[in-house]
Design an enzyme around this catalytic site. Structure first.
Site, PDB file in Angstrom:
ATOM      1  N   HIS A 151     -32.557  65.349  56.021  1.00  0.00           N
ATOM      2  CA  HIS A 151     -33.362  64.445  56.835  1.00  0.00           C
ATOM      3  C   HIS A 151     -32.482  63.292  57.283  1.00  0.00           C
ATOM      4  O   HIS A 151     -31.429  63.016  56.684  1.00  0.00           O
ATOM      5  CB  HIS A 151     -34.536  63.902  56.026  1.00  0.00           C
ATOM      6  CG  HIS A 151     -35.618  64.915  55.742  1.00  0.00           C
ATOM      7  ND1 HIS A 151     -36.323  65.545  56.745  1.00  0.00           N
ATOM      8  CD2 HIS A 151     -36.116  65.402  54.567  1.00  0.00           C
ATOM      9  CE1 HIS A 151     -37.205  66.371  56.206  1.00  0.00           C
ATOM     10  NE2 HIS A 151     -37.097  66.300  54.887  1.00  0.00           N
ATOM     11  N   CYS A 193     -32.598  64.451  61.793  1.00  0.00           N
ATOM     12  CA  CYS A 193     -33.279  63.643  62.802  1.00  0.00           C
ATOM     13  C   CYS A 193     -32.537  62.329  62.994  1.00  0.00           C
ATOM     14  O   CYS A 193     -31.852  61.842  62.095  1.00  0.00           O
ATOM     15  CB  CYS A 193     -34.720  63.360  62.381  1.00  0.00           C
ATOM     16  SG  CYS A 193     -35.794  64.816  62.427  1.00  0.00           S
TER      17      CYS A 193
END
Length: 311
Positions: A151, A193
């Site tokens: 992430h 991301c």
């Protein structure tokens, strides 16, 4: 520069002299040493030639524009594959990342890299692993690669226990910290991301989408400590990066496809340009939730490489 008591700002008088003033930072315009590309500055109505040409003032150093890959080893490739995260991070399980890690491992081994994969590492673990890698002797290696699967947010990558700046990890390989990789390519591939924006996409109207001699007798020279890095991000700043739980992430699928087909023929920027195209054209999100459906993605390459790189 501060103003005087009357409220006016003193202006520096331009002096007309042609001596080499040295290099300056891009902070304010200084025209005192400016020279016309067609000749010197005008003085008494006549053109005055500069004392030295650029080739006299700046050394031409590199005899080639390709990185030397003629080493005993291609180099080490470290894959950090973070799938599971502690509850306090608020981050969900990254299903599909093991598929990415496996495909990347096979792909980079086929290019000649020594690949080591580390699963579910904390921030401290990541620092220790990369510090250890940076401290190794890379004199027999042509380059270094590191892949983050996790992430992320803009400028941040998640360990299993929270987020940390990507820069804190990549800085370990700067020229002043990792001497045996000076002048060699340091490649970072980041599947994460970089924000929470969606790329809605845009419907198109039609269609588918020479060797230079070394002029200095002394071969020693300085290079910037930030030189020879390449960052290949799965998406542009501010945006989500998409991953399929069964097939893996769009970026890694595309990267492995292009590397497997063209990895030993094309230059790295040609490879990554094709990856950009593949992600942009071949992928579109599908979801039962319309908020997450029909979204697009474009990877982002940031290069400080100083030569062409062929594996």
């Amino acid at each position: 520069m501060e103003g005087n008591q009357s409220g006016t700002v003193p202006v520096q008088k331009e002096e007309d002299h042609d001596g080499d003033q040295g290099d300056v930072v891009d902070a304010r315009p200084d025209r005192s040493g400016r020279v016309s590309i067609f000749g010197g500055k005008k003085k008494n109505g006549q053109e005055k030639q500069p004392e030295a040409s650029l080739s006299d003032r700046y050394r031409i150093i590199s005899p080639t524009f390709k990185y030397n890959m003629d080493y005993r080893n291609v180099g080490k490739c470290i894959i950090i594959n973070n799938k599971n995260f502690e509850n306090q991070t608020g981050m969900g399980t990254r299903n599909g990342t093991d598929k990415d890690a496996g495909e990347l491992s096979k792909c980079f081994r086929s290019l000649g890299f020594e690949v080591v994969t580390y699963n579910d590492r904390s921030c401290d673990d990541m620092v220790k692993l990369l510090k250890q890698a940076a401290d190794e002797n890379h004199k027999d290696a042509a380059c270094f690669a590191c892949i983050f699967l996790s992430h992320g947010e803009e400028g941040l990558i998640y360990g299993t226990d929270g987020a940390m700046p990507i820069k804190e990890l990549t800085t370990l390989f700067r020229g002043d910290k990792c001497k045996t990789l000076i002048g060699k390519p340091k490649l970072f591939f980041i599947q994460a991301c970089r924000g929470s924006e969606f790329d809605e996409g845009m419907q198109t109207d039609s269609g588918s989408a020479d060797d230079t001699a070394v002029t200095d007798a002394n071969p020693r020279y300085k290079i910037p400590v930030e030189a020879d890095f390449l960052f290949a991000y799965s998406t542009v700043p501010g945006y989500y990066s998409w991953r399929n739980p069964g097939r893996g992430s769009w970026f890694v699928q595309s990267l492995c496809c292009i590397l497997n087909e063209h990895g030993k023929q094309l230059e790295i920027m040609q490879i990554l340009t094709r990856v950009n195209y593949m992600v942009a054209i071949n992928f579109e999100s599908q979801s039962d939730d319309p908020r997450f459906s029909e979204k697009k993605q474009i990877p982002c390459v940031v290069s400080m490489l100083t030569k062409e790189l062929y594996f």
